[in-house]
Design an enzyme around this catalytic site. Structure first.
Site, PDB file in Angstrom:
ATOM      1  N   ASN A 144       0.703  -1.215  -0.087  1.00 37.89           N
ATOM      2  CA  ASN A 144       0.046   0.000  -0.079  1.00 37.89           C
ATOM      3  C   ASN A 144       0.775   1.265  -0.048  1.00 37.89           C
ATOM      4  O   ASN A 144       0.488   2.204  -0.570  1.00 37.89           O
ATOM      5  CB  ASN A 144      -0.842  -0.069   1.143  1.00 37.89           C
ATOM      6  CG  ASN A 144      -0.160   0.282   2.575  1.00 37.89           C
ATOM      7  OD1 ASN A 144       0.704  -0.625   2.853  1.00 37.89           O
ATOM      8  ND2 ASN A 144      -0.688   0.860   3.436  1.00 37.89           N
ATOM      9  N   SER A 219      -0.433  -7.722   6.997  1.00 43.02           N
ATOM     10  CA  SER A 219      -1.652  -8.082   7.748  1.00 43.02           C
ATOM     11  C   SER A 219      -1.334  -8.795   8.978  1.00 43.02           C
ATOM     12  O   SER A 219      -0.275  -9.565   9.001  1.00 43.02           O
ATOM     13  CB  SER A 219      -2.236  -8.908   6.816  1.00 43.02           C
ATOM     14  OG  SER A 219      -1.472 -10.257   6.475  1.00 43.02           O
ATOM     15  N   GLU A 240       4.553  -4.324  12.328  1.00 43.01           N
ATOM     16  CA  GLU A 240       3.256  -3.214  11.977  1.00 43.01           C
ATOM     17  C   GLU A 240       2.231  -3.803  11.298  1.00 43.01           C
ATOM     18  O   GLU A 240       2.368  -4.091  10.050  1.00 43.01           O
ATOM     19  CB  GLU A 240       4.106  -1.992  11.377  1.00 43.01           C
ATOM     20  CG  GLU A 240       5.189  -1.408  11.935  1.00 43.01           C
ATOM     21  CD  GLU A 240       4.775  -0.575  13.220  1.00 43.01           C
ATOM     22  OE1 GLU A 240       3.405  -0.520  13.613  1.00 43.01           O
ATOM     23  OE2 GLU A 240       5.703   0.013  14.031  1.00 43.01           O
ATOM     24  N   CYS A 274      -2.924   1.717   6.725  1.00 42.49           N
ATOM     25  CA  CYS A 274      -2.936   0.980   7.730  1.00 42.49           C
ATOM     26  C   CYS A 274      -3.696   1.804   8.835  1.00 42.49           C
ATOM     27  O   CYS A 274      -4.798   1.251   9.273  1.00 42.49           O
ATOM     28  CB  CYS A 274      -1.734   0.606   8.199  1.00 42.49           C
ATOM     29  SG  CYS A 274      -0.672   1.932   8.557  1.00 42.49           S
ATOM     30  N   GLU A 448       7.975   2.103  14.958  1.00 44.83           N
ATOM     31  CA  GLU A 448       8.705   2.595  14.068  1.00 44.83           C
ATOM     32  C   GLU A 448       8.755   4.272  14.286  1.00 44.83           C
ATOM     33  O   GLU A 448       7.870   4.633  14.890  1.00 44.83           O
ATOM     34  CB  GLU A 448       8.330   2.249  12.600  1.00 44.83           C
ATOM     35  CG  GLU A 448       8.276   0.630  12.452  1.00 44.83           C
ATOM     36  CD  GLU A 448       8.196   0.550  10.953  1.00 44.83           C
ATOM     37  OE1 GLU A 448       9.101  -0.189  10.341  1.00 44.83           O
ATOM     38  OE2 GLU A 448       7.345   0.752  10.525  1.00 44.83           O
TER      39      GLU A 448
HETATM   40  P1  NAD Z   1       0.576  -9.210   3.731  1.00 45.10           P
HETATM   41  O1  NAD Z   1       0.494  -9.833   5.140  1.00 45.10           O
HETATM   42  O2  NAD Z   1      -0.272 -10.190   2.820  1.00 45.10           O
HETATM   43  O3  NAD Z   1       1.965  -9.205   2.898  1.00 45.10           O
HETATM   44  C1  NAD Z   1       3.075  -8.260   3.593  1.00 45.10           C
HETATM   45  C2  NAD Z   1       4.364  -8.867   3.202  1.00 45.10           C
HETATM   46  O4  NAD Z   1       4.527 -10.207   3.693  1.00 45.10           O
HETATM   47  C3  NAD Z   1       4.604  -9.106   1.935  1.00 45.10           C
HETATM   48  O5  NAD Z   1       5.903  -8.712   1.144  1.00 45.10           O
HETATM   49  C4  NAD Z   1       4.319 -10.644   1.501  1.00 45.10           C
HETATM   50  O6  NAD Z   1       5.167 -11.356   0.384  1.00 45.10           O
HETATM   51  C5  NAD Z   1       5.042 -11.110   2.649  1.00 45.10           C
HETATM   52  N1  NAD Z   1       4.779 -12.560   3.381  1.00 45.10           N
HETATM   53  C6  NAD Z   1       3.646 -13.196   2.747  1.00 45.10           C
HETATM   54  N2  NAD Z   1       3.712 -14.366   3.502  1.00 45.10           N
HETATM   55  C7  NAD Z   1       4.743 -14.295   4.343  1.00 45.10           C
HETATM   56  C8  NAD Z   1       5.479 -15.217   5.522  1.00 45.10           C
HETATM   57  N3  NAD Z   1       4.552 -16.283   5.800  1.00 45.10           N
HETATM   58  N4  NAD Z   1       6.545 -14.736   6.028  1.00 45.10           N
HETATM   59  C9  NAD Z   1       7.074 -13.496   5.671  1.00 45.10           C
HETATM   60  N5  NAD Z   1       6.529 -12.812   4.845  1.00 45.10           N
HETATM   61  C10 NAD Z   1       5.467 -13.088   4.143  1.00 45.10           C
HETATM   62  O7  NAD Z   1       0.313  -7.967   3.927  1.00 45.10           O
HETATM   63  P2  NAD Z   1      -0.423  -7.045   2.387  1.00 45.10           P
HETATM   64  O8  NAD Z   1      -1.613  -7.424   2.074  1.00 45.10           O
HETATM   65  O9  NAD Z   1       0.732  -6.816   1.421  1.00 45.10           O
HETATM   66  O10 NAD Z   1      -0.652  -5.539   3.196  1.00 45.10           O
HETATM   67  C11 NAD Z   1      -1.919  -5.039   3.850  1.00 45.10           C
HETATM   68  C12 NAD Z   1      -1.884  -5.107   4.962  1.00 45.10           C
HETATM   69  O11 NAD Z   1      -0.843  -4.344   5.862  1.00 45.10           O
HETATM   70  C13 NAD Z   1      -3.169  -4.573   6.017  1.00 45.10           C
HETATM   71  O12 NAD Z   1      -3.597  -5.247   6.919  1.00 45.10           O
HETATM   72  C14 NAD Z   1      -2.524  -3.271   6.365  1.00 45.10           C
HETATM   73  O13 NAD Z   1      -3.322  -2.775   7.336  1.00 45.10           O
HETATM   74  C15 NAD Z   1      -1.119  -3.775   6.938  1.00 45.10           C
HETATM   75  N6  NAD Z   1      -0.222  -2.560   7.140  1.00 45.10           N
HETATM   76  C16 NAD Z   1      -0.003  -2.010   8.394  1.00 45.10           C
HETATM   77  C17 NAD Z   1       0.702  -0.705   8.526  1.00 45.10           C
HETATM   78  C18 NAD Z   1       1.353  -0.532  10.078  1.00 45.10           C
HETATM   79  O14 NAD Z   1       2.183   0.389   9.751  1.00 45.10           O
HETATM   80  N7  NAD Z   1       0.764  -0.926  10.910  1.00 45.10           N
HETATM   81  C19 NAD Z   1       1.313  -0.062   7.121  1.00 45.10           C
HETATM   82  C20 NAD Z   1       0.858  -0.422   6.164  1.00 45.10           C
HETATM   83  C21 NAD Z   1      -0.051  -1.917   5.961  1.00 45.10           C
END
Ligand code: NAD
Length: 470
Positions: A144, A219, A240, A274, A448
């Site tokens: 995102n 996520s 995060e 997020c 962070e």
């Molecule tokens: P996601 O969890 O699907 O993927 C995030 C990353 O993790 C990707 O690079 C993915 O390839 C990697 N990944 C997937 N499986 C993994 C595993 N088993 N081990 C290690 N890495 C793995 O999340 P997304 O759909 O890309 O992002 C959206 C989510 O991120 C939303 O829930 C959003 O709220 C959250 N988010 C949080 C913040 C924050 O700062 N708190 C900021 C931005 C987004």
């Protein structure tokens, strides 16, 4: 089609395997990214490990290299902006803005020092406490806000003398990969390695024996898996994760004045932030006026390809995210909710969804209870403020929230009761570099930004000195 390379030990590295990256405005492939092999990941980790000692031992060189990297990054913003938009979807001015502002994190951290502390200073015994770099850090980012969230990890890690291997999301890897090449011109080889691949590569980074720290944004379900994998090797983690941020409107709020910032707090980046507002609680007396005002604003929003001029909201970044939002809206409607504006995907192959305002909805419906991460906002009336605060807190999410009122003191008293990491009053503004950002409960572990974000890449170290034996 944009082709890209990884950065390992300062070199541009291609792979035998590649995967497609989709333009969300058209649904068609717009580029391809390297699929890092296990052997290439080992090389990246080795490079980061070898770079650690010289990088961590020379603070002045680090400072200079980081300022130079920031300058190069700012210089690349105009060129990389359209690439960012083509893979992620947001309007190009926002994309350029994210790259330019992210460079400021490098400048900020380059000059931020963690002072050594003397906790006892007696003639026969001194105790000094300092912080040392944690070692190699592995970083994993979502789709995102790929550049800002990468820089929230890169800048503090490098500043404190750690080195890094970073993997962007497979949905938006290209701008991060290109940035790796830009930064390689300023940073010594191995200090920052960027690799790309599908989700299993993330797991390989977390399980690799070299890193001592995992910095993850994504996520909640994936964050939990990362925590388990990291625990096998007792690696430090910063997680995060997702949020379901409540905006609480107080009964003295001026709806005409708050509607624009409240709308943008929920819909900027098409809701894919997020800490976007994900549910609104409003007093019954103001409910109708707020729903109407938000619905008018939603209908007026200019939705389209981020490459077109004057577009405010681009497509969602992935088709599954668009489908998720669509499902939540459909379910809410089936449960009796009113769709005050929007409610549908746009025709065509792009992943567009109308900005949607949902009324007559409450807890027990997924659009209120879960993170939608898209352009659909439920508005929930309340009778009693205490009840609204209790409902805002009755969740395992705990990232951020906001309070909207003409009386800042009243708003601050409500803010103090929200069980989240960050509360904004009368603003939807993004986190700043000086303040810690992180969630409580399932929204995260660790923070962070600010000096607190720097400490996350360190281990404490104590030296206790007695009198020399004679
Ligand atoms: P996601 O969890 O699907 O993927 C995030 C990353 O993790 C990707 O690079 C993915 O390839 C990697 N990944 C997937 N499986 C993994 C595993 N088993 N081990 C290690 N890495 C793995 O999340 P997304 O759909 O890309 O992002 C959206 C989510 O991120 C939303 O829930 C959003 O709220 C959250 N988010 C949080 C913040 C924050 O700062 N708190 C900021 C931005 C987004």
């Amino acid at each position: 089609m944009t082709e890209s390379v990884m950065t390992i030990n300062g070199e541009a590295v291609a792979c035998e395997g590649t995967f497609d990256v989709i333009d969300p405005a058209t649904g068609a492939p717009m580029g391809s990214a390297p699929q890092c092999s296990p052997a290439q990941l080992d090389l990246a980790m080795q490079a980061a490990q070898s770079a650690l000692e010289p990088w961590s031992s020379d603070h002045e060189s680090r400072r200079k290299a980081m300022h130079e990297a920031a300058e190069l990054m700012r210089g690349s913003a105009q060129e990389l902006g359209p690439l960012f938009t083509k893979e992620q979807g947001r309007p190009v001015a926002m994309a350029v803005g994210e790259i330019a502002i992210s460079a400021a994190w490098l400048d900020y951290y380059a000059d931020l020092e963690l002072p050594e502390k003397s906790v006892r200073n007696l003639p026969d015994r001194t105790i000094e406490v300092s912080r040392r770099p944690v070692g190699v850090a592995a970083a994993i980012t979502p789709w995102n806000a790929p550049i800002l969230l990468a820089m929230w990890k890169i800048a503090p890690a490098l500043a404190v003398g750690a080195t890094m291997v970073l993997k962007p999301s497979p949905y938006t890897p290209l701008t991060t990969l290109a940035l790796g090449q830009v930064l390689a011109a300023a940073l010594p080889p191995g200090v920052l390695n960027i690799v790309s691949g599908t989700d299993p590569l993330g797991r390989q980074l977390v399980s690799h024996p070299t890193p001592r720290k995992i910095a993850f944004t994504g996520s909640i379900p994936t964050g939990k898996r990362v925590a388990v994998d990291a625990a096998n090797d007792l690696k430090r983690v910063t997680l995060e994760l997702g949020g379901n941020d409540a905006a609480i409107v107080l009964d003295d709020a001026d709806i005409d004045r708050i509607v624009e910032p409240l709308f943008m707090s929920a819909f900027a980046n098409s809701g894919q932030i997020c800490e976007a507002t994900k549910r609104v609680y409003v007093p019954e007396r103001l409910y109708g006026k707020l729903v109407d005002a938000l619905a008018d604003r939603a209908r007026a929003a200019r939705v389209g390809s981020g490459l077109e001029p004057d577009v405010e909201l681009g497509p969602l970044t992935t088709d599954f995210q668009r489908d998720h939002v669509e499902d939540l809206v459909r379910e809410a409607k089936a449960a009796g909710a009113t769709i005050a504006a929007g409610g549908h995907r746009l025709p065509g192959d792009g992943y567009f969804f109308e900005p949607t305002i949902i009324g007559d909805v409450q807890e027990g419906t997924r659009i209120v209870d879960e993170e939608q991460f898209g352009p659909a906002l439920p508005v929930v009336p309340y009778k009693d403020l205490d009840d609204a605060v209790q409902r805002a807190n009755a969740t395992m999410y705990g990232l951020a929230g906001s309070v909207w009122s003409a009386d800042v003191d009243r708003a601050r008293a409500v803010a103090a009761r929200l069980m989240v990491g960050r509360v904004k009053i009368n603003t939807g503004g993004l986190p700043s570099m000086e303040a810690p950002f992180g969630g409580v409960k399932w929204s995260g572990v660790g923070v962070e930004n600010g000096p607190w974000g720097l400490e996350e890449y360190t281990d404490l170290h104590v030296i206790e000195t007695g009198v020399a034996p004679r």
